[in-house]
Enzyme design. Structure first.
Site, PDB file in Angstrom:
ATOM      1  N   ASN A 158      25.691 -28.262 103.332  1.00  0.00           N
ATOM      2  CA  ASN A 158      24.492 -29.211 103.622  1.00  0.00           C
ATOM      3  C   ASN A 158      23.588 -28.561 104.994  1.00  0.00           C
ATOM      4  O   ASN A 158      22.777 -29.058 105.003  1.00  0.00           O
ATOM      5  CB  ASN A 158      25.245 -30.456 103.958  1.00  0.00           C
ATOM      6  CG  ASN A 158      26.310 -30.648 104.883  1.00  0.00           C
ATOM      7  OD1 ASN A 158      26.586 -29.720 105.281  1.00  0.00           O
ATOM      8  ND2 ASN A 158      26.453 -31.872 105.133  1.00  0.00           N
ATOM      9  N   GLU A 253      36.141 -29.297 110.450  1.00  0.00           N
ATOM     10  CA  GLU A 253      35.355 -30.658 110.475  1.00  0.00           C
ATOM     11  C   GLU A 253      35.249 -30.836 108.766  1.00  0.00           C
ATOM     12  O   GLU A 253      34.624 -30.344 108.227  1.00  0.00           O
ATOM     13  CB  GLU A 253      34.066 -30.678 110.995  1.00  0.00           C
ATOM     14  CG  GLU A 253      33.145 -31.737 111.207  1.00  0.00           C
ATOM     15  CD  GLU A 253      32.014 -32.014 110.486  1.00  0.00           C
ATOM     16  OE1 GLU A 253      31.682 -32.736 109.685  1.00  0.00           O
ATOM     17  OE2 GLU A 253      31.105 -30.997 110.687  1.00  0.00           O
ATOM     18  N   CYS A 287      28.373 -35.399 106.564  1.00  0.00           N
ATOM     19  CA  CYS A 287      29.493 -35.789 106.920  1.00  0.00           C
ATOM     20  C   CYS A 287      29.515 -37.026 107.652  1.00  0.00           C
ATOM     21  O   CYS A 287      30.147 -37.912 107.538  1.00  0.00           O
ATOM     22  CB  CYS A 287      30.523 -34.784 107.186  1.00  0.00           C
ATOM     23  SG  CYS A 287      29.876 -33.415 108.034  1.00  0.00           S
TER      24      CYS A 287
HETATM   25  O1  G3P Z   1      27.775 -32.885 107.331  1.00  0.00           O
HETATM   26  C1  G3P Z   1      27.799 -32.029 108.475  1.00  0.00           C
HETATM   27  C2  G3P Z   1      27.932 -32.902 109.718  1.00  0.00           C
HETATM   28  O2  G3P Z   1      28.043 -31.947 110.864  1.00  0.00           O
HETATM   29  C3  G3P Z   1      26.620 -33.686 110.103  1.00  0.00           C
HETATM   30  O3  G3P Z   1      25.650 -33.269 111.143  1.00  0.00           O
HETATM   31  O4  G3P Z   1      23.661 -33.420 112.264  1.00  0.00           O
HETATM   32  O5  G3P Z   1      23.768 -34.459 110.144  1.00  0.00           O
HETATM   33  O6  G3P Z   1      25.119 -35.398 112.032  1.00  0.00           O
HETATM   34  P1  G3P Z   1      24.413 -34.146 111.514  1.00  0.00           P
END
Ligand code: G3P
Length: 478
Positions: A158, A253, A287
């Site tokens: 992603n 993560e 996530c």
């Molecule tokens: O899904 C990966 C995670 O690190 C989300 O990042 O920037 O979308 O909150 P963000």
């Protein structure tokens, strides 16, 4: 059938001696867009060997020079934002504007990391012995931070660029070398990003990027004796890696089931806007997406109406058109999401929109009156489908949040700051956002999950610290 890309080893672009390639399917057209090399174990051994050698001299390169090169790479990355964003559109169906944002954010992250590294790695500690009982002032202890060695970086599909540089930049500024294994969907974007580091002029072998099938090189990489640290972002694979890895620091993560707790006094327009942003941006494939709304029964009808009105305005279509909702990354992902939706349907959830799917494209869907016996109450769809659970007390919301096996982020909406703090303290997650949707950024904030959401803390400063160890020298006076 698909433009073929080489992998990066010894500062050069190479074809794998396996003679095989891996196809990258465009999620929108569902046709092969690109091909990357299917590297073999012999090639992994080679990059590990050169990474070890290159790291030794890199660690001796002055910190300011390491920072200078990172700043150069950051600038080149930003200059190349258009072609990299185009790859993100084609291989992971990221909406066009978000794809550009990902690259720019990555350049900023690399620069910030260089600056932060200069600040925090440029200082150590000085301790004297007589503060500990029984000691005279005869020992002077000097501490400094030294690199770990070879860092294995495994980012997810992603954010194949941003979550790669969030590992690469801290590793490099701290004097480590990097072996990058990009996700298959997103590999070409990652290779373009690596090319920017190549153009910046980093020493040969310091950065390598191997592509290929997890079945052939996955375990081989993560269990390789040459690896001194693994930084991984992704799903359940991370749990398997942590069980098999050796005695090395791990930064993981993994998934999340971020809850959005809505109290009776919340500003419902603010909540609705954040549910749309948090639940549906990049079609829910984050996530940190809002993955369950836990709303007080008394305001649930009003909130659901507001969210429904905003869902109706979301554009659905191709990433090239910068649609809000774009095809999910693979057909198997779409099938999984559909499985969760059908389970909720059978068990009586209220569909706020009609379920609609064409290929990998799933229309945004809000499911109201979800109950704990439904899979979607607990599992993460990683798609544009959001469950709403109506709660009759704050405790019920906190209980649902804490009963999850995940604990990445969560959010609470209320005008009462005292309640917000108490709820934040009660939520077993790495971060709680008050009156905003969960998000990793700004990228220097600490970012961490508990339980199955991971180990270690990220964010620029924490990642630099995690990729170093403390070295001490003690001067013994007569
Ligand atoms: O899904 C990966 C995670 O690190 C989300 O990042 O920037 O979308 O909150 P963000």
């Amino acid at each position: 059938d698909g433009e073929v890309y080489k992998y990066y080893s010894e500062g050069e672009w190479k074809k794998s001696s396996s003679g095989k390639t891996v196809a990258i399917i465009n999620p929108t057209t569902r046709k092969t867009q690109y091909r990357v090399q299917a590297c073999n174990q012999e090639e992994v051994n080679k990059v590990m060997e050169i990474a070890k050698t290159a790291q030794k001299s890199w660690a001796k390169t002055p910190l300011w020079k390491r920072a200078e090169l990172l700043h150069k790479a950051a600038a080149i990355l930003k200059e190349h934002k258009a072609p990299i964003a185009e790859c993100l559109v084609k291989e992971i169906a990221k909406p066009a504007k978000d794809a550009v944002t990902e690259v720019v954010r990555s350049g900023d992250l690399v620069s910030y990391c260089a600056e932060e590294g200069v600040r925090i790695l440029g200082e150590g500690k000085f301790l004297v012995s007589d503060s500990f009982p029984g000691n005279e002032r005869t020992k002077y202890c000097l501490t400094s931070k030294i690199p770990l060695g070879v860092i294995l970086a495994i980012p997810p599909f992603n954010y194949p660029v941003n979550l790669a540089v969030s590992k690469i930049a801290p590793a490099l500024i701290a004097g480590n070398s990097i072996v990058l294994k990009p996700p298959t969907q997103g590999a070409v974007s990652a290779l373009h990003m690596v090319h920017c580091f190549h153009l910046a002029g980093f020493p040969k072998g310091l950065i390598s990027c191997v592509t290929g099938k997890g079945s052939e090189i996955g375990d081989f990489l993560t269990m390789h004796p040459g690896v001194d640290c693994i930084s991984f972002t992704g799903g359940d694979t991370g749990i398997a890696i942590s069980k098999k890895a050796g005695m090395i620091p791990l930064q993981m993560e993994l998934g999340g089931k971020d809850a959005c707790i809505v109290l009776e006094d919340a500003d419902l327009d603010l909540v609705a806007a954040n549910i749309i942003k948090g639940g549906f941006s990049y079609s829910g494939q984050r996530c940190t997406a809002v993955k369950v709304v836990l709303v007080m029964e008394s305001v649930a009808d009003a909130l659901v109406e507001k969210v429904k009105a905003r869902v109706a305005k979301l554009t659905v279509g191709a990433p090239e058109d910068d649609s809000d909702i774009t095809p999910v990354v693979t057909e198997s992902s779409a099938n999984f999401i559909e499985g969760l939706v059908m389970d909720a349907k059978e068990k009586g959830a209220t569909f706020c929109q009609e379920y609609r799917r064409e290929g990998n494209l799933i229309w945004p869907l809000l499911l109201d009156n979800v109950r704990p016996d439904m899979r979607i109450a607990w599992e993460e769809p990683f798609g544009p489908v959001l469950p709403v659970i109506r709660i009759s007390s704050i405790e019920e919301g906190i209980h649902h949040c804490n009963a999850s096996n995940f604990g990445l982020q969560g959010c609470v909406f209320t005008k009462d700051i005292n309640k917000a703090i108490l709820i934040s303290d009660a939520m077993e997650t790495g971060t709680v956002q008050i009156n905003s949707a969960p998000a990793r950024g700004p990228d220097h904030f600490p970012f961490q999950g508990i339980k199955d959401s991971g180990i270690g803390s990220q964010g620029v400063t924490n990642s630099i610290n995690m990729m170093t160890k403390v070295k001490t020298t003690v001067i013994n006076l007569p």
